[in-house]
Design an enzyme around this catalytic site. Structure first.
Site, PDB file in Angstrom:
ATOM      1  N   GLU A   1       1.165  -1.074   0.031  1.00  0.00           N
ATOM      2  CA  GLU A   1       0.229  -0.244  -0.343  1.00  0.00           C
ATOM      3  C   GLU A   1       1.009   1.154  -0.179  1.00  0.00           C
ATOM      4  OE1 GLU A   1      -2.696  -0.791  -0.347  1.00  0.00           O
ATOM      5  OE2 GLU A   1      -2.906  -2.091   0.401  1.00  0.00           O
TER       6      GLU A   1
ATOM      7  N   HIS B   1      -2.923   2.398   9.011  1.00  0.00           N
ATOM      8  CA  HIS B   1      -3.323   1.603   7.813  1.00  0.00           C
ATOM      9  C   HIS B   1      -3.723   0.592   8.432  1.00  0.00           C
ATOM     10  CE1 HIS B   1      -5.636  -1.345   4.678  1.00  0.00           C
ATOM     11  NE2 HIS B   1      -4.764  -1.574   5.513  1.00  0.00           N
TER      12      HIS B   1
ATOM     13  N   HIS C   1      -7.235  -3.122   8.926  1.00  0.00           N
ATOM     14  CA  HIS C   1      -8.341  -3.986   9.343  1.00  0.00           C
ATOM     15  C   HIS C   1      -9.223  -4.216  10.740  1.00  0.00           C
ATOM     16  CE1 HIS C   1      -6.191  -5.699   5.024  1.00  0.00           C
ATOM     17  NE2 HIS C   1      -6.052  -4.433   5.597  1.00  0.00           N
TER      18      HIS C   1
ATOM     19  N   TYR D   1     -21.216  12.654  18.652  1.00  0.00           N
ATOM     20  CA  TYR D   1     -20.573  13.373  18.626  1.00  0.00           C
ATOM     21  C   TYR D   1     -18.959  13.586  18.312  1.00  0.00           C
ATOM     22  CZ  TYR D   1     -18.659  14.070  23.284  1.00  0.00           C
ATOM     23  OH  TYR D   1     -17.282  13.911  24.227  1.00  0.00           O
TER      24      TYR D   1
ATOM     25  N   HIS E   1     -12.151  -3.396   2.298  1.00  0.00           N
ATOM     26  CA  HIS E   1     -11.205  -3.425   3.037  1.00  0.00           C
ATOM     27  C   HIS E   1     -10.650  -2.979   4.504  1.00  0.00           C
ATOM     28  CE1 HIS E   1      -6.980  -2.446   1.244  1.00  0.00           C
ATOM     29  NE2 HIS E   1      -7.022  -3.011   2.511  1.00  0.00           N
TER      30      HIS E   1
ATOM     31  N   TYR F   1      -9.377  22.846  23.351  1.00  0.00           N
ATOM     32  CA  TYR F   1      -8.543  22.110  24.414  1.00  0.00           C
ATOM     33  C   TYR F   1      -8.019  20.166  24.447  1.00  0.00           C
ATOM     34  CZ  TYR F   1     -13.604  20.836  24.936  1.00  0.00           C
ATOM     35  OH  TYR F   1     -14.990  20.431  25.565  1.00  0.00           O
TER      36      TYR F   1
END
Ligand code: 13P
Length: 229
Positions: A91, A110, A112, A131, A173, A226
């Site tokens: 990748e 990256h 999985h 949120y 993926h 903050y």
């Protein structure tokens, strides 16, 4: 300095304490082992990169993180040419493209993880049901359309899904999380996985309502004071 109430995001490091002798290669390996130990990732899946000068350092392809040594980490120069005894992660293209196009980013994780990937298997984003989605930079954590691992098409899709964001899912993926450093990228990957887990749990009672875009924008503004986002 304001004290954040318990419900506010505060970063808890997932990395072991750094030793003065640690090199960037050691830090990358520590991050890889931490992401597997925390359950964020499993086996030899996933890959990690860190900006270094005009190039980057990246994990090698298909090597057990427990066996990985600093000498196994591959350097890519400014043109993306590998230097080292190993082949870079398959990748490397999206790591290289992200670090080249996003000066605000120095680390790319990256992985999985089970819950985030479960949502990505449907090609769906994580919507603004909590949120904390705001920590990734907007009202949803997008899911990039599927493209085969290691391809320029996957890199292009990931870059588009990351536009203005610090994390995205990759359909069928996994996920990508970005940070100013490895600690932040790893923390964000963990937060995205936690959000995915909460969202999946909530689906047992049906689709939960979404927070309005304006509220997510307000949360982002409130976090600037903050939270290290
Ligand atoms: P590499 O071992 O080549 O880094 O590939 C792992 C992976 O997760 C591909 O998406």
């Amino acid at each position: 300095m304001p004290i954040a109430p318990p419900s506010q995001p505060r970063r808890r490091s997932l990395m072991p304490a750094e030793r003065p002798e640690d090199r960037p290669e050691d830090q990358i390996i520590a991050a890889c082992r931490a992401m597997n130990a925390s359950g964020l990732n499993q086996g030899m899946s996933g890959n990690i990169s860190l900006r270094q000068g005009d190039g980057l350092l990246i994990t090698p392809t298909s090597l057990d993180y427990d066996r990985m040594q600093p000498e196994d980490i591959v350097r890519l120069d400014a043109e993306g040419r590998p230097q080292g005894r190993r082949r870079p992660s398959s990748e490397w293209r999206f790591h290289y493209d992200i670090l080249r196009q996003r000066p605000d980013v120095a680390a790319v994780v990256h992985a999985h993880p089970i819950h985030a990937t479960a949502i990505a298997l449907h090609g769906r984003p994580i919507p603004a049901v909590h949120y904390m989605v705001a920590i990734a930079g907007g009202p949803e954590i997008r899911c990039a359309p599927y493209a085969r691992f290691g391809t320029q098409a996957l890199s292009d899709a990931a870059l588009a899904a990351l536009d203005g964001r610090m994390a995205c899912l990759l359909a069928h993926h996994g996920l990508i999380a970005l940070g100013r450093d490895l600690d932040q990228a790893l923390w964000l990957a963990h937060e995205v996985e936690t959000l995915a887990r909460m969202y999946l749990a909530s689906l047992a009672m049906g689709e939960p309502p979404r927070l309005p875009d304006a509220e997510i924008a307000g949360v982002r503004a409130a976090m600037q004071g903050y939270a290290q986002v």
